[in-house]
Scaffold this active site. Structure first.
Site, PDB file in Angstrom:
ATOM      1  N   ASP A  43      -6.346   1.324   0.997  1.00 34.99           N
ATOM      2  CA  ASP A  43      -6.363   1.372   2.459  1.00 34.99           C
ATOM      3  C   ASP A  43      -7.758   0.979   2.926  1.00 34.99           C
ATOM      4  OD1 ASP A  43      -8.002   3.519   1.993  1.00 34.99           O
ATOM      5  OD2 ASP A  43      -6.853   4.945   3.188  1.00 34.99           O
ATOM      6  N   LYS A  87       0.824  -1.202   0.000  1.00 37.85           N
ATOM      7  CA  LYS A  87       0.000   0.000   0.000  1.00 37.85           C
ATOM      8  C   LYS A  87       0.867   1.264   0.000  1.00 37.85           C
ATOM      9  CE  LYS A  87      -1.560   2.407   3.176  1.00 37.85           C
ATOM     10  NZ  LYS A  87      -1.985   2.842   4.486  1.00 37.85           N
TER      11      LYS A  87
END
Ligand code: SF4
Length: 222
Positions: free
Chosen positions: A139, A121
């Site tokens: 996220d 991420k």
């Protein structure tokens, strides 16, 4: 509605509602963005923005931070979540940047993921935000909102969500779409109480329309 139609309509609405969509983290360089993104894991951007001015003033770049110990950094970041492990990651990340990358943040996902404290991420955030590359960081907001709207269906992992979003959103819009989904999740489609009455895409949203339908069925007017 066909999946691609939903994507097209949702992105068009977001484009209209949020013509300017960017990260809320404060930074002056890719290195500072990387530090801020590492600090923002399980923590609010607001909190991160409170600690980074003093941190960046003391350690503005990879060379300066590589000379610091984790304890040195801890003094600046103790109020963010998981300060002990984050201070260790930051010190080790800066050292590797200096030893392996000449102090420069790499602009590709594979090299980024070699850095301590940098997972998929964070690497995707760097690619999308710092280098304007077609990447979709997933996220908790992106994961939840995509699922509720119906952009993903029954996605079980962030990677699955990432792949589905990348397959349906044009590459040149991915980076901005990532900000749209985050901002929408942060301020409108909140986890516990989504503000559906103030949502610009409620008529396109699978979650909203199915709960409306079941409310009407329970109320006996369907
Ligand atoms: S209608 Fe409600 S559930 Fe759907 S995206 Fe908007 S806020 Fe979220």
């Amino acid at each position: 509605m066909k999946t691609q139609d939903r994507y097209n309509q949702v992105t068009a609405r977001f484009e209209q509602a949020m013509p300017v969509a960017e990260t809320e983290l404060h930074y002056d360089s890719p290195f500072q963005l990387l530090v801020a993104v590492i600090l923002s894991a399980q923590c609010t951007d607001k909190r991160v923005n409170m600690v980074t001015p003093a941190l960046f003033s003391a350690y503005p770049d990879a060379d300066a931070m590589a000379a610091a110990t984790a304890d040195d950094l801890l003094r600046y970041i103790h109020s963010v979540s998981y300060p002990n492990s984050k201070s260790q990651h930051l010190a080790a990340m800066a050292r590797m940047l200096v030893s392996d990358f000449g102090g420069v943040v790499p602009d590709n996902i594979d090299d980024l993921q070699r850095l301590p404290g940098v997972g998929r991420k964070t690497a995707n955030v760097m690619a999308a935000v710092a280098f304007n590359l077609p990447a979709m960081p997933v996220d908790t907001h992106v994961f939840r909102v995509s699922n509720r709207i119906g952009l993903t269906r029954h996605s079980k992992t962030p990677l699955e969500t990432e792949r589905t979003l990348v397959a349906h959103i044009p590459p040149e819009k991915l980076s901005t779409a990532h900000h749209w989904l985050i901002l929408h999740g942060r301020y409108v489609c909140q986890a516990r109480k989504p503000k559906c009455d103030h949502c610009c895409i409620s008529d396109l949203c699978v979650y909203h329309n199915s709960s409306e339908k079941s409310r009407k069925v329970k109320g006996g007017d369907a």
